[in-house]
Design a protein around this motif. Sequence first.
Motif, PDB file in Angstrom:
ATOM      1  N   SER A  96      12.945  14.211  -0.414  1.00 58.00           N
ATOM      2  CA  SER A  96      14.252  14.107  -1.059  1.00 58.00           C
ATOM      3  C   SER A  96      14.496  12.661  -1.438  1.00 58.00           C
ATOM      4  CB  SER A  96      15.360  14.596  -0.115  1.00 58.00           C
ATOM      5  OG  SER A  96      16.644  14.224  -0.593  1.00 58.00           O
ATOM      6  N   ALA A  97      15.195  12.447  -2.541  1.00 55.56           N
ATOM      7  CA  ALA A  97      15.482  11.086  -2.988  1.00 55.56           C
ATOM      8  C   ALA A  97      16.415  10.356  -2.027  1.00 55.56           C
ATOM      9  CB  ALA A  97      16.109  11.123  -4.384  1.00 55.56           C
ATOM     10  N   ASP A  98      17.154  11.107  -1.227  1.00 52.53           N
ATOM     11  CA  ASP A  98      18.158  10.499  -0.351  1.00 52.53           C
ATOM     12  C   ASP A  98      17.767  10.512   1.122  1.00 52.53           C
ATOM     13  OD1 ASP A  98      19.923  10.111  -2.550  1.00 52.53           O
ATOM     14  OD2 ASP A  98      20.474  12.219  -2.432  1.00 52.53           O
ATOM     15  N   ARG A  99      16.562  10.929   1.422  1.00 55.59           N
ATOM     16  CA  ARG A  99      16.131  11.018   2.826  1.00 55.59           C
ATOM     17  C   ARG A  99      14.904  10.140   3.040  1.00 55.59           C
ATOM     18  NH1 ARG A  99      14.912  16.559   6.228  1.00 55.59           N
ATOM     19  NH2 ARG A  99      17.140  16.821   5.814  1.00 55.59           N
ATOM     20  N   TYR A 100      14.904   9.360   4.115  1.00 56.15           N
ATOM     21  CA  TYR A 100      13.738   8.544   4.438  1.00 56.15           C
ATOM     22  C   TYR A 100      13.696   8.261   5.930  1.00 56.15           C
ATOM     23  CZ  TYR A 100      16.882   4.463   4.652  1.00 56.15           C
ATOM     24  OH  TYR A 100      17.880   3.585   4.969  1.00 56.15           O
ATOM     25  N   ALA A 101      12.533   7.828   6.386  1.00 56.84           N
ATOM     26  CA  ALA A 101      12.351   7.393   7.765  1.00 56.84           C
ATOM     27  C   ALA A 101      11.680   6.028   7.753  1.00 56.84           C
ATOM     28  CB  ALA A 101      11.498   8.398   8.549  1.00 56.84           C
ATOM     29  N   LEU A 102      12.005   5.198   8.732  1.00 58.10           N
ATOM     30  CA  LEU A 102      11.330   3.928   8.944  1.00 58.10           C
ATOM     31  C   LEU A 102      10.554   4.014  10.248  1.00 58.10           C
ATOM     32  CD1 LEU A 102      14.100   1.309   8.013  1.00 58.10           C
ATOM     33  CD2 LEU A 102      12.390   2.369   6.526  1.00 58.10           C
ATOM     34  N   LEU A 103       9.378   3.427  10.271  1.00 55.47           N
ATOM     35  CA  LEU A 103       8.513   3.538  11.440  1.00 55.47           C
ATOM     36  C   LEU A 103       7.860   2.189  11.716  1.00 55.47           C
ATOM     37  CD1 LEU A 103       7.637   5.831  13.357  1.00 55.47           C
ATOM     38  CD2 LEU A 103       5.657   6.203  11.885  1.00 55.47           C
ATOM     39  N   MET A 104       8.159   1.615  12.883  1.00 55.36           N
ATOM     40  CA  MET A 104       7.567   0.331  13.232  1.00 55.36           C
ATOM     41  C   MET A 104       6.112   0.514  13.649  1.00 55.36           C
ATOM     42  SD  MET A 104       9.503  -2.202  12.690  1.00 55.36           S
ATOM     43  CE  MET A 104       8.497  -3.427  13.568  1.00 55.36           C
ATOM     44  N   PRO A 105       5.223  -0.327  13.163  1.00 53.57           N
ATOM     45  CA  PRO A 105       3.820  -0.240  13.579  1.00 53.57           C
ATOM     46  C   PRO A 105       3.670  -0.630  15.062  1.00 53.57           C
ATOM     47  CG  PRO A 105       4.070  -1.523  11.563  1.00 53.57           C
ATOM     48  CD  PRO A 105       5.428  -1.341  12.119  1.00 53.57           C
ATOM     49  N   VAL A 116       8.706   6.148   5.144  1.00 52.53           N
ATOM     50  CA  VAL A 116       8.202   7.515   4.951  1.00 52.53           C
ATOM     51  C   VAL A 116       9.240   8.274   4.131  1.00 52.53           C
ATOM     52  CG1 VAL A 116       7.370   9.605   6.091  1.00 52.53           C
ATOM     53  CG2 VAL A 116       7.050   7.373   7.190  1.00 52.53           C
ATOM     54  N   SER A 117       8.818   8.887   3.034  1.00 53.67           N
ATOM     55  CA  SER A 117       9.756   9.588   2.156  1.00 53.67           C
ATOM     56  C   SER A 117       9.009  10.665   1.378  1.00 53.67           C
ATOM     57  CB  SER A 117      10.421   8.586   1.194  1.00 53.67           C
ATOM     58  OG  SER A 117       9.449   7.967   0.374  1.00 53.67           O
ATOM     59  N   GLY A 118       9.696  11.238   0.385  1.00 53.00           N
ATOM     60  CA  GLY A 118       9.031  12.192  -0.493  1.00 53.00           C
ATOM     61  C   GLY A 118       9.691  13.544  -0.627  1.00 53.00           C
ATOM     62  N   PHE A 122      10.176  15.147   8.873  1.00 54.42           N
ATOM     63  CA  PHE A 122      11.570  14.943   8.473  1.00 54.42           C
ATOM     64  C   PHE A 122      11.695  14.462   7.033  1.00 54.42           C
ATOM     65  CE2 PHE A 122      14.890  11.615   8.009  1.00 54.42           C
ATOM     66  CZ  PHE A 122      16.022  12.424   8.049  1.00 54.42           C
ATOM     67  N   ALA A 123      10.908  13.448   6.658  1.00 56.43           N
ATOM     68  CA  ALA A 123      11.174  12.729   5.412  1.00 56.43           C
ATOM     69  C   ALA A 123      10.198  13.017   4.283  1.00 56.43           C
ATOM     70  CB  ALA A 123      11.202  11.217   5.679  1.00 56.43           C
ATOM     71  N   GLY A 124       8.948  13.398   4.581  1.00 55.11           N
ATOM     72  CA  GLY A 124       7.990  13.648   3.518  1.00 55.11           C
ATOM     73  C   GLY A 124       6.640  13.019   3.788  1.00 55.11           C
ATOM     74  N   THR A 125       5.738  13.150   2.851  1.00 53.34           N
ATOM     75  CA  THR A 125       4.345  12.748   3.067  1.00 53.34           C
ATOM     76  C   THR A 125       3.954  11.459   2.339  1.00 53.34           C
ATOM     77  OG1 THR A 125       3.657  14.206   1.267  1.00 53.34           O
ATOM     78  CG2 THR A 125       3.590  15.112   3.502  1.00 53.34           C
ATOM     79  N   THR A 126       4.916  10.745   1.784  1.00 51.41           N
ATOM     80  CA  THR A 126       4.635   9.458   1.146  1.00 51.41           C
ATOM     81  C   THR A 126       4.900   8.338   2.138  1.00 51.41           C
ATOM     82  OG1 THR A 126       5.209  10.271  -1.060  1.00 51.41           O
ATOM     83  CG2 THR A 126       5.228   7.897  -0.737  1.00 51.41           C
ATOM     84  N   VAL A 127       3.898   7.480   2.358  1.00 49.60           N
ATOM     85  CA  VAL A 127       4.019   6.383   3.315  1.00 49.60           C
ATOM     86  C   VAL A 127       3.798   5.070   2.570  1.00 49.60           C
ATOM     87  CG1 VAL A 127       3.160   5.379   5.465  1.00 49.60           C
ATOM     88  CG2 VAL A 127       3.151   7.869   5.161  1.00 49.60           C
ATOM     89  N   GLU A 128       4.800   4.194   2.615  1.00 50.02           N
ATOM     90  CA  GLU A 128       4.710   2.876   1.984  1.00 50.02           C
ATOM     91  C   GLU A 128       4.555   1.819   3.076  1.00 50.02           C
ATOM     92  OE1 GLU A 128       7.559   2.386  -1.513  1.00 50.02           O
ATOM     93  OE2 GLU A 128       8.435   4.076  -0.411  1.00 50.02           O
ATOM     94  N   THR A 141       0.845  -1.194   0.000  1.00 46.53           N
ATOM     95  CA  THR A 141       0.000   0.000   0.000  1.00 46.53           C
ATOM     96  C   THR A 141       0.878   1.242   0.000  1.00 46.53           C
ATOM     97  OG1 THR A 141      -1.660  -1.181   1.324  1.00 46.53           O
ATOM     98  CG2 THR A 141      -1.858   1.219   1.193  1.00 46.53           C
ATOM     99  N   THR A 142       0.560   2.187  -0.853  1.00 47.53           N
ATOM    100  CA  THR A 142       1.283   3.459  -0.881  1.00 47.53           C
ATOM    101  C   THR A 142       0.284   4.600  -0.740  1.00 47.53           C
ATOM    102  OG1 THR A 142       3.032   2.582  -2.313  1.00 47.53           O
ATOM    103  CG2 THR A 142       2.813   4.980  -2.194  1.00 47.53           C
ATOM    104  N   ALA A 143       0.525   5.459   0.255  1.00 49.32           N
ATOM    105  CA  ALA A 143      -0.365   6.600   0.499  1.00 49.32           C
ATOM    106  C   ALA A 143       0.440   7.887   0.452  1.00 49.32           C
ATOM    107  CB  ALA A 143      -1.047   6.462   1.857  1.00 49.32           C
ATOM    108  N   VAL A 144      -0.077   8.870  -0.260  1.00 46.36           N
ATOM    109  CA  VAL A 144       0.554  10.184  -0.337  1.00 46.36           C
ATOM    110  C   VAL A 144      -0.363  11.185   0.344  1.00 46.36           C
ATOM    111  CG1 VAL A 144       1.474  11.985  -1.820  1.00 46.36           C
ATOM    112  CG2 VAL A 144       1.692   9.580  -2.497  1.00 46.36           C
TER     113      VAL A 144
END
Length: 239
Positions: A226-235, A222-224, A206-212, A124-127
Motif C-alpha cells: 500500500s502507498a500509505d503503509r510501511y515498516a522500518l527495520l534496524m539492521p 519495507v513497503s509495497g 505487514f508492509a510488502g515485499t519491497t526492501v530499500e 539498494t532496492t530489492a523486490v
Amino acid sequence: ATGGARHQIRRALVVAEVALAASGDESRQVLTGVFIEAGEGELQLTATDSYRLHHDEIPGSVEGEARAIVPPRYLKSFAGSEPVLIEFGEDGVRFSEGPVTMTLRTVDGDFPNYRQLRPDSSSTTAVMEDRNGSVDKILRAFERLGEKFGNNLPVAIEFHPDRPHADATLKLVDVGEHSAKLPVSCGGEQARIAFNARFLREAVSFAGTTVELTDALKPAVVSGCSADRYALLMPVRLS
C-alpha cells in the motif's frame, strides 16, 4: 488526547497488525502503545520498539483532530467485520464496533518523532518475488530455527543486482548454518545486511515485499502492499 475528534474506519484489525512493532518493555510505557493521529480525512497508526516500526494511514470520516497513545492488546477482541467508530476524550479513547464499545485509558508521554527515522534515499532496492508464498515460507523457516537454536539469531542476506536471488544465511550456534535463496529482483549496489528473522518476516507480511537499504546503520524500509503503509527495520550488527 484532544477532545472533540471522531473517526470512523473499516479496517479494525490493522491496529493489531501495527501493534506487532510495539515494545513489550513496561519500563518504556510510551513505546508499549499504538500512536493514533486523527485529522485531515485520515487516521495514522504507528508503533515502534526502537528496533522496528510499523506505520499505516487509513482514510475515513473525520471530525476534528486528535492524538493519543493507546494500549493495543484489548483491541484484538473486535471482529473487524463492521466500521469502527473512534472517539477521543480528555483521558481516554472509545472504540465502538456495532454493539461492542470499549474505552481505553491513554498512555501518558510524548511519542518519538518517528517521521525523521525514515531515510530520504536508498542505495539498494530489492523486490522479493513471492511466488506461491515462497518468501513467507523461507522467512518462517529462518524464524523457527533462530528461536530454536538461539535467542532470535539474525539472518544475514546478501543482495546482488546481477542475480535473480539473494543469499540468506542463519548461523546456528554449535550446530552449523541454514541457508536459502530468496527470489528477488535487485537494483543498485551490492549489499550484505542482517535482520532479526521474526522482525523481518512480520515486516514483510505487514508492509510488502519491497526492501530499500541504505547501509548497515540506518533502518531498511519495507513497503509495497500500500502507498500509505510501511515498516522500518534496524539492521543487526554482524560480529
